[in-house]
Design an enzyme around this catalytic site. Structure first.
Site, PDB file in Angstrom:
ATOM      1  N   ASP A  97      -1.352  11.342  -2.918  1.00  0.00           N
ATOM      2  CA  ASP A  97      -2.115  12.245  -3.781  1.00  0.00           C
ATOM      3  C   ASP A  97      -2.154  13.656  -3.221  1.00  0.00           C
ATOM      4  O   ASP A  97      -1.799  13.901  -2.061  1.00  0.00           O
ATOM      5  CB  ASP A  97      -3.554  11.729  -3.920  1.00  0.00           C
ATOM      6  CG  ASP A  97      -3.643  10.430  -4.693  1.00  0.00           C
ATOM      7  OD1 ASP A  97      -2.756  10.176  -5.526  1.00  0.00           O
ATOM      8  OD2 ASP A  97      -4.607   9.670  -4.455  1.00  0.00           O
TER       9      ASP A  97
ATOM     10  N   TYR B 216      -0.959   3.244   6.603  1.00  0.00           N
ATOM     11  CA  TYR B 216      -1.728   4.474   6.439  1.00  0.00           C
ATOM     12  C   TYR B 216      -2.745   4.599   7.566  1.00  0.00           C
ATOM     13  O   TYR B 216      -3.291   3.597   8.035  1.00  0.00           O
ATOM     14  CB  TYR B 216      -2.479   4.481   5.107  1.00  0.00           C
ATOM     15  CG  TYR B 216      -1.622   4.817   3.913  1.00  0.00           C
ATOM     16  CD1 TYR B 216      -1.495   6.137   3.487  1.00  0.00           C
ATOM     17  CD2 TYR B 216      -0.952   3.827   3.202  1.00  0.00           C
ATOM     18  CE1 TYR B 216      -0.712   6.462   2.379  1.00  0.00           C
ATOM     19  CE2 TYR B 216      -0.169   4.139   2.095  1.00  0.00           C
ATOM     20  CZ  TYR B 216      -0.066   5.459   1.690  1.00  0.00           C
ATOM     21  OH  TYR B 216       0.704   5.768   0.601  1.00  0.00           O
TER      22      TYR B 216
ATOM     23  N   ARG C 236      -8.369   5.207   0.458  1.00  0.00           N
ATOM     24  CA  ARG C 236      -9.509   6.125   0.542  1.00  0.00           C
ATOM     25  C   ARG C 236     -10.794   5.479   0.044  1.00  0.00           C
ATOM     26  O   ARG C 236     -11.888   5.753   0.569  1.00  0.00           O
ATOM     27  CB  ARG C 236      -9.206   7.401  -0.239  1.00  0.00           C
ATOM     28  CG  ARG C 236      -8.133   8.262   0.421  1.00  0.00           C
ATOM     29  CD  ARG C 236      -7.538   9.275  -0.543  1.00  0.00           C
ATOM     30  NE  ARG C 236      -8.560  10.151  -1.085  1.00  0.00           N
ATOM     31  CZ  ARG C 236      -8.379  10.919  -2.155  1.00  0.00           C
ATOM     32  NH1 ARG C 236      -7.217  10.894  -2.815  1.00  0.00           N
ATOM     33  NH2 ARG C 236      -9.344  11.699  -2.581  1.00  0.00           N
TER      34      ARG C 236
ATOM     35  N   ARG D  42       3.912   7.053  -3.440  1.00  0.00           N
ATOM     36  CA  ARG D  42       3.270   8.309  -3.831  1.00  0.00           C
ATOM     37  C   ARG D  42       2.084   8.610  -2.915  1.00  0.00           C
ATOM     38  O   ARG D  42       1.378   7.710  -2.475  1.00  0.00           O
ATOM     39  CB  ARG D  42       2.758   8.218  -5.267  1.00  0.00           C
ATOM     40  CG  ARG D  42       3.829   7.914  -6.293  1.00  0.00           C
ATOM     41  CD  ARG D  42       3.187   7.772  -7.676  1.00  0.00           C
ATOM     42  NE  ARG D  42       4.156   7.330  -8.667  1.00  0.00           N
ATOM     43  CZ  ARG D  42       3.849   7.078  -9.939  1.00  0.00           C
ATOM     44  NH1 ARG D  42       2.599   7.232 -10.350  1.00  0.00           N
ATOM     45  NH2 ARG D  42       4.776   6.673 -10.788  1.00  0.00           N
TER      46      ARG D  42
END
Length: 252
Positions: A51, A110, A198, A49
């Site tokens: 965001d 990422y 994050r 997933r």
């Protein structure tokens, strides 16, 4: 047999990747395109997933192959003819019946981009985090080294009452690189928790500006207290860069 497809998207106008009946999502748009092509609803699974506001270079979805006459090229072209302009299928391949991109993924990478200049660039406002203050890259790298390996990442996870997964995770590597006007934080791991990347970036920036010493990051792991770590970095700087699979499911 399953169809695996690599999808890239600009996350700006999506409420995340996972399907939701009342808002626009990446999976929702893909589901609609598949239904138009194959004239029926097909269940889709994805590698992970993202965001709202988060982008992807390499998100992977799978669904049943129900039309044996369509080649991989046919499927790719058909999907791209229907998908909205902020989504694109990069690649398609056929794989085993038991392929699940979420389960089969062995590494997810990422990349987070910080636009590190005094003056704001309005054309990057939805592509990178504008941070006008000087950052000490070497201290950020030292701090990041404490996060590599198998740890309890409670201090770096945004709480979700519906998420009861273990906070134990393995980070294989974190690289911090200055690329011209940008600082890129690249995180490699098998799986992550809510906003974990994050939150890591927000904490490393605190180290970079001198608020905390690099060793404080090691203390954070031991504290297991989200309130003691840095604020969550903005979503628009984050990209799902790559998903790697076991060889038996990868494209030959």
């Amino acid at each position: 047999m399953k169809v695996a497809c690599v999808v890239e998207y600009d996350g700006t106008n999506f409420h995340g990747s996972q399907y939701h009946p009342t808002v626009r999502t990446v999976q929702g748009e893909l589901n609609k395109a598949i239904e138009v092509i194959f004239k029926r609803h097909l269940k889709t699974d994805m590698a992970g997933r993202t965001d709202a506001g988060v982008h992807a270079n390499y998100q992977v979805f799978s669904f049943d192959r129900i039309n044996p006459r369509m080649t991989e090229k046919n499927v790719k072209e058909a999907l791209n003819s229907i998908l909205p302009e902020d989504m694109r299928v990069r690649d398609v391949w056929f794989t085993a019946d038991n392929f699940s991109p979420r389960v089969a993924a062995v590494k997810r990478i990422y990349q987070y981009f910080i636009y590190n200049r005094k003056e704001k660039d309005i054309f990057l406002r939805k592509r990178a985090w504008w941070f006008p203050y000087e950052l000490d890259i070497e201290k950020m790298r030292e701090a990041a080294s404490y996060l590599e390996g198998y740890h309890d990442f409670t201090s770096f996870v945004s709480k979700d009452k519906h998420d009861d997964r273990s906070p134990m995770r393995t980070i294989y590597r974190i690289r911090i690189i200055r690329i011209s006007r940008f600082i890129m934080v690249r995180v490699e791991g098998k799986s992550y928790l809510k906003r974990m990347v994050r939150n890591i970036v927000g904490t490393l920036v605190k180290v970079g500006v001198g608020t905390w010493e690099p060793s404080y990051v090691k203390e954070l792991l031991d504290m297991k207290d989200r309130s003691k770590a840095g604020a969550t970095a903005p979503a628009h700087g984050l990209y799902l860069y790559k998903v790697l699979f076991d060889e038996k499911f990868s494209k030959e």
